[in-house]
Enzyme design. Structure first.
Site, PDB file in Angstrom:
ATOM      1  N   ASN A  14      76.972  53.870  45.351  1.00 17.64           N
ATOM      2  CA  ASN A  14      78.389  53.556  45.135  1.00 17.64           C
ATOM      3  C   ASN A  14      78.574  53.290  43.641  1.00 17.64           C
ATOM      4  OD1 ASN A  14      80.958  52.518  45.029  1.00 17.64           O
ATOM      5  ND2 ASN A  14      80.505  50.651  46.209  1.00 17.64           N
ATOM      6  N   TRP A  15      79.159  54.257  42.960  1.00 17.26           N
ATOM      7  CA  TRP A  15      79.297  54.144  41.493  1.00 17.26           C
ATOM      8  C   TRP A  15      80.385  53.148  41.098  1.00 17.26           C
ATOM      9  CZ3 TRP A  15      79.059  59.957  39.427  1.00 17.26           C
ATOM     10  CH2 TRP A  15      77.816  60.489  39.759  1.00 17.26           C
ATOM     11  N   LYS A  16      81.185  52.719  42.066  1.00 20.27           N
ATOM     12  CA  LYS A  16      82.317  51.808  41.798  1.00 20.27           C
ATOM     13  C   LYS A  16      83.174  52.403  40.663  1.00 20.27           C
ATOM     14  CE  LYS A  16      79.738  48.042  43.805  1.00 20.27           C
ATOM     15  NZ  LYS A  16      79.437  46.621  43.873  1.00 20.27           N
ATOM     16  N   HIS A 100      84.938  47.787  51.883  1.00 22.95           N
ATOM     17  CA  HIS A 100      84.025  47.169  50.910  1.00 22.95           C
ATOM     18  C   HIS A 100      84.568  45.782  50.555  1.00 22.95           C
ATOM     19  CE1 HIS A 100      81.731  46.322  47.313  1.00 22.95           C
ATOM     20  NE2 HIS A 100      80.888  47.267  47.697  1.00 22.95           N
ATOM     21  N   GLU A 102      84.794  44.237  47.881  1.00 15.67           N
ATOM     22  CA  GLU A 102      85.659  44.191  46.687  1.00 15.67           C
ATOM     23  C   GLU A 102      87.085  44.607  47.045  1.00 15.67           C
ATOM     24  OE1 GLU A 102      83.103  46.576  44.226  1.00 15.67           O
ATOM     25  OE2 GLU A 102      81.635  44.936  44.186  1.00 15.67           O
ATOM     26  N   GLU A 172      76.589  44.039  53.742  1.00 15.18           N
ATOM     27  CA  GLU A 172      76.551  43.691  52.320  1.00 15.18           C
ATOM     28  C   GLU A 172      76.976  42.227  52.159  1.00 15.18           C
ATOM     29  OE1 GLU A 172      76.830  47.328  49.545  1.00 15.18           O
ATOM     30  OE2 GLU A 172      78.844  46.624  49.914  1.00 15.18           O
ATOM     31  N   GLY A 178      76.070  42.595  43.111  1.00 19.47           N
ATOM     32  CA  GLY A 178      76.212  42.560  41.651  1.00 19.47           C
ATOM     33  C   GLY A 178      75.736  41.258  41.031  1.00 19.47           C
ATOM     34  N   SER A 217      72.398  44.175  45.473  1.00 22.70           N
ATOM     35  CA  SER A 217      71.326  44.061  44.474  1.00 22.70           C
ATOM     36  C   SER A 217      70.013  44.720  44.903  1.00 22.70           C
ATOM     37  CB  SER A 217      71.091  42.587  44.094  1.00 22.70           C
ATOM     38  OG  SER A 217      72.257  42.048  43.499  1.00 22.70           O
ATOM     39  N   GLY A 238      74.706  49.768  44.477  1.00 20.35           N
ATOM     40  CA  GLY A 238      75.713  49.715  43.422  1.00 20.35           C
ATOM     41  C   GLY A 238      75.077  49.949  42.070  1.00 20.35           C
ATOM     42  N   GLY A 239      74.811  48.869  41.337  1.00 21.73           N
ATOM     43  CA  GLY A 239      74.326  48.953  39.957  1.00 21.73           C
ATOM     44  C   GLY A 239      73.156  49.905  39.760  1.00 21.73           C
TER      45      GLY A 239
HETATM   46  P1  13P Z   1      74.983  46.083  43.740  1.00 23.13           P
HETATM   47  O1  13P Z   1      73.851  46.966  44.198  1.00 23.13           O
HETATM   48  O2  13P Z   1      75.396  46.301  42.322  1.00 23.13           O
HETATM   49  O3  13P Z   1      74.724  44.656  44.087  1.00 23.13           O
HETATM   50  O4  13P Z   1      76.270  46.509  44.603  1.00 23.13           O
HETATM   51  C1  13P Z   1      76.152  46.613  45.976  1.00 23.13           C
HETATM   52  C2  13P Z   1      77.402  47.221  46.492  1.00 23.13           C
HETATM   53  O5  13P Z   1      78.457  46.606  46.469  1.00 23.13           O
HETATM   54  C3  13P Z   1      77.329  48.601  46.982  1.00 23.13           C
HETATM   55  O6  13P Z   1      78.492  48.951  47.658  1.00 23.13           O
END
Ligand code: 13P
Length: 256
Positions: A14-16, A100, A102, A172, A178, A217, A238-239
């Site tokens: 997930n590149w956000k 998600h 967020e 999640e 993050g 993470s 994510g990251g």
């Molecule tokens: P991180 O891997 O950056 O913690 O993000 C997880 C995430 O929200 C994937 O959708």
């Protein structure tokens, strides 16, 4: 417990809200050759909406599949700034994230809305990836299981167990996203097992086959232990999905 199907492990990047045309091209030029020989792993990347067309072309010669980060549950009409499931399919998306944390936290997405998006994605032929998870405060007061169950239940009420399990569930924990703070493999497995048991109450066969990913993470160092847990079927990353070396290492760790 019904015998479980041996699915490939599923890894979704997930590149956000990250990337641009130049960086996307570099990232994929590094990733795709390294991912071409993976055994037993399916890989999906979810770029930001404006780059879906660019990325679908870059992915064309590869085994990596395109996903989107969000959709609107309606099919068309006066919804400025929104994107329908049909449009995502038209652009080449096979997967789409729904609910998600967020989006739940910063864009007011409540359970019924998430359920409507899940149904719209399935209706258009995509695989929705339903994100569920508790906040730190909820974990502190032992509400993890009830929060996750009620998030799942909203979708179950809307679509039923067969359709729910045609999608993917991603656990999640909000406090692990993050933050660099990962759920331990045991903490994650405990929630995944709870989800599987809850699904089993609805339909044992479907529950056994349903894919449940962990996100929060995940990185090159912790991926292997997380993915070796019996109820963790892959990861939502994510990251670490923004860095070719890290994402390749996570995908390699997911090989069965
Ligand atoms: P991180 O891997 O950056 O913690 O993000 C997880 C995430 O929200 C994937 O959708």
């Amino acid at each position: 417990m019904a015998k479980r199907l041996t699915h490939n492990t599923l890894i979704i990047g997930n590149w956000k809200m990250n990337g641009d045309t130049a960086r996307n091209e570099v990232l994929l030029s590094e990733l795709l050759p390294a991912l071409s020989n993976l055994k037993g792993v399916d890989v999906v990347v979810c770029p930001p909406l404006p780059y879906l067309s660019q990325v679908v072309h870059l992915l064309a010669p590869s085994n990596v599949v395109l996903g989107a980060q969000n959709l609107n549950h309606q099919t068309a009409g006066a919804h400025t700034g929104e994107t329908s499931a049909g449009m995502l399919v038209d652009l080449g998306c096979h997967y789409v994230l729904v609910g998600h944390s967020e989006r739940r936290a910063f864009h007011g997405e409540h359970d019924e809305w998430v359920a409507a998006k899940f149904a719209a994605a399935l209706g258009a032929g995509m695989v929705p990836v339903l994100c569920v998870g508790e906040t730190f405060a909820q974990r502190q007061v032992h509400e993890t299981e009830s929060v996750v169950t009620s998030q799942l239940n909203a979708v179950l009420q809307r679509v039923g167990i067969d359709q729910l399990c045609r999608g993917v569930i991603a656990y999640e924990p909000v406090w692990a996203i993050g933050t660099g703070e990962t759920a331990s493999p045991e903490q994650a497995q405990a929630v995944h097992q709870h989800i599987r048991q809850w699904l089993t109450l609805q339909n044992a066969k479907q529950a056994a086959d349903c894919r449940i990913l962990y996100g929060g993470s995940v990185n090159a160092r912790n991926a292997e232990k997380l993915f070796s847990q019996p109820d963790i079927d892959g990861g939502l990353i994510g990251g670490a999905s923004l860095d070719a070396t890290s994402f390749i290492a996570v995908c390699v760790a997911a090989q069965r």
